[in-house]
Design a protein around this motif. Structure first.
Motif, short mmCIF file in Angstrom:
data_model
loop_
_atom_site.label_atom_id
_atom_site.label_comp_id
_atom_site.label_asym_id
_atom_site.label_seq_id
_atom_site.Cartn_x
_atom_site.Cartn_y
_atom_site.Cartn_z
N SER A 1 -6.70 10.66 -7.69
CA SER A 1 -5.39 10.01 -7.52
C SER A 1 -4.75 10.39 -6.20
O SER A 1 -4.23 9.53 -5.48
CB SER A 1 -4.44 10.41 -8.66
OG SER A 1 -4.90 9.93 -9.89
N LEU A 2 -4.80 11.66 -5.89
CA LEU A 2 -4.18 12.13 -4.65
C LEU A 2 -4.87 11.56 -3.42
O LEU A 2 -4.21 11.06 -2.51
CB LEU A 2 -4.22 13.66 -4.62
CG LEU A 2 -3.26 14.36 -3.69
CD1 LEU A 2 -1.82 14.08 -4.10
CD2 LEU A 2 -3.51 15.85 -3.70
N TYR B 1 0.80 -1.22 0.00
CA TYR B 1 0.00 0.00 0.00
C TYR B 1 0.84 1.27 0.00
O TYR B 1 0.41 2.29 -0.54
CB TYR B 1 -0.97 -0.01 1.18
CG TYR B 1 -1.94 -1.16 1.10
CD1 TYR B 1 -2.83 -1.25 0.04
CD2 TYR B 1 -1.95 -2.17 2.05
CE1 TYR B 1 -3.72 -2.30 -0.07
CE2 TYR B 1 -2.83 -3.24 1.96
CZ TYR B 1 -3.71 -3.30 0.89
OH TYR B 1 -4.58 -4.35 0.78
N LEU B 2 2.01 1.22 0.58
CA LEU B 2 2.88 2.40 0.57
C LEU B 2 3.31 2.73 -0.86
O LEU B 2 3.18 3.87 -1.31
CB LEU B 2 4.12 2.17 1.45
CG LEU B 2 5.12 3.32 1.47
CD1 LEU B 2 4.49 4.58 2.06
CD2 LEU B 2 6.36 2.93 2.25
N VAL B 3 3.79 1.75 -1.60
CA VAL B 3 4.22 1.97 -2.98
C VAL B 3 3.02 2.33 -3.86
O VAL B 3 3.11 3.25 -4.70
CB VAL B 3 4.97 0.74 -3.53
CG1 VAL B 3 5.33 0.92 -5.00
CG2 VAL B 3 6.22 0.47 -2.71
N MET B 4 1.90 1.65 -3.65
CA MET B 4 0.69 1.97 -4.42
C MET B 4 0.30 3.43 -4.20
O MET B 4 0.00 4.16 -5.15
CB MET B 4 -0.47 1.05 -4.00
CG MET B 4 -0.31 -0.39 -4.45
SD MET B 4 -1.55 -1.48 -3.68
CE MET B 4 -3.05 -0.90 -4.45
N GLY B 5 0.32 3.86 -2.94
CA GLY B 5 -0.04 5.23 -2.61
C GLY B 5 0.92 6.23 -3.22
O GLY B 5 0.50 7.27 -3.75
N GLY C 1 -4.89 7.92 1.05
CA GLY C 1 -5.63 6.90 1.80
C GLY C 1 -4.86 5.59 1.91
O GLY C 1 -4.83 4.96 2.97
N LEU C 2 -4.24 5.16 0.83
CA LEU C 2 -3.46 3.92 0.86
C LEU C 2 -2.23 4.05 1.75
O LEU C 2 -1.89 3.12 2.49
CB LEU C 2 -3.04 3.52 -0.56
CG LEU C 2 -4.15 2.96 -1.44
CD1 LEU C 2 -3.67 2.82 -2.88
CD2 LEU C 2 -4.66 1.65 -0.91
N TYR D 1 -1.51 1.95 5.07
CA TYR D 1 -0.22 1.27 5.29
C TYR D 1 0.35 1.63 6.65
O TYR D 1 0.82 0.76 7.39
CB TYR D 1 0.76 1.65 4.18
CG TYR D 1 2.17 1.17 4.42
CD1 TYR D 1 2.54 -0.14 4.13
CD2 TYR D 1 3.13 2.01 4.98
CE1 TYR D 1 3.84 -0.59 4.36
CE2 TYR D 1 4.42 1.57 5.21
CZ TYR D 1 4.77 0.27 4.92
OH TYR D 1 6.03 -0.18 5.16
N LEU D 2 0.32 2.91 6.99
CA LEU D 2 0.88 3.36 8.28
C LEU D 2 0.09 2.82 9.46
O LEU D 2 0.66 2.48 10.50
CB LEU D 2 0.96 4.88 8.33
CG LEU D 2 1.93 5.53 7.32
CD1 LEU D 2 1.80 7.04 7.35
CD2 LEU D 2 3.36 5.08 7.60
N VAL D 3 -1.21 2.73 9.33
CA VAL D 3 -2.06 2.19 10.41
C VAL D 3 -1.83 0.70 10.57
O VAL D 3 -1.81 0.18 11.69
CB VAL D 3 -3.56 2.49 10.12
CG1 VAL D 3 -4.47 1.74 11.07
CG2 VAL D 3 -3.81 4.00 10.22
N MET D 4 -1.63 -0.01 9.45
CA MET D 4 -1.44 -1.47 9.51
C MET D 4 -0.06 -1.84 10.06
O MET D 4 0.12 -2.94 10.54
CB MET D 4 -1.60 -2.07 8.10
CG MET D 4 -3.00 -1.94 7.53
SD MET D 4 -4.23 -2.83 8.49
CE MET D 4 -3.77 -4.51 8.13
N HIS D 5 0.90 -0.95 9.95
CA HIS D 5 2.26 -1.29 10.41
C HIS D 5 2.57 -0.59 11.68
O HIS D 5 2.72 0.18 12.26
CB HIS D 5 3.31 -0.95 9.34
CG HIS D 5 3.29 -1.95 8.23
ND1 HIS D 5 2.41 -1.88 7.18
CD2 HIS D 5 4.01 -3.07 8.02
CE1 HIS D 5 2.61 -2.88 6.36
NE2 HIS D 5 3.59 -3.64 6.85
#
Length: 164
Positions: free
Chosen positions: A149-150, A58-62, A155-156, A160-164
């Motif tokens: 897109s932004l 999700y980090l790279v996707m975002g 959001g992604l 990612y930050l919430v999941m890690h």
């Protein structure tokens, strides 16, 4: 150089400038209509890469989506600049035509409708479409791509930050 030679050179320069302004107008108009195609292509590729190839990172996707949004924003700036430069050419050509006493070709919707109405010409388009501003529609369409897109990218990254 005498006054007659100077006047002839001035006339030739004005003709050359007028030709350049009309050429530039056509070029900016083509660019104006190419920008949305580029924006749609970039956004489509960014979404395809983000959700089709990267998957689950999700980090790279975002980050990819935010980068695509930045490109869309740059295209908004280009679209606005092309329109500004197009308007400058129209205003300049109209001022030359007015000074010379030549009736100019209408380039805005309002002036075109008035021109045709004065000649009792029947419009062959739907009246609602005649009053829409194509530039504004293009601008808001690309703005929607930018915001989408932004916001999905942010959001992604947040996810990612919430999941890690």
């Amino acid at each position: 150089m005498n006054d007659e030679d100077k006047e002839k050179i001035k006339q030739n320069l004005i003709i050359a400038q007028y030709n350049r302004a009309s050429y530039d107008y056509r070029m900016f108009d083509q660019l104006l209509w190419q920008v949305p195609s580029v924006a749609i292509t970039i956004t489509s590729v960014v979404f395809a890469v983000s959700f089709g190839f990267i998957k689950n990172n999700y980090l790279v996707m975002g980050l990819v989506l935010i980068l695509g949004g930045i490109f869309d924003f740059v295209l908004l700036v280009a679209l606005t600049k092309y329109r500004l430069l197009e308007d400058v050419r129209v205003a300049w050509m109209e001022s030359i035509e007015k000074e010379m006493g030549i009736e100019n070709i209408p380039v805005s919707t309002e002036k075109a409708i008035r021109y045709l109405n004065e000649r009792n010409f029947t419009h062959r388009t739907f009246s609602w479409f005649r009053t829409r501003n194509a530039f504004r529609s293009l601008f808001f369409a690309i703005l929607a791509l930018f915001i989408t897109s932004l916001s999905i990218g942010i959001g992604l990254i947040y996810f990612y930050l919430v999941m890690h």
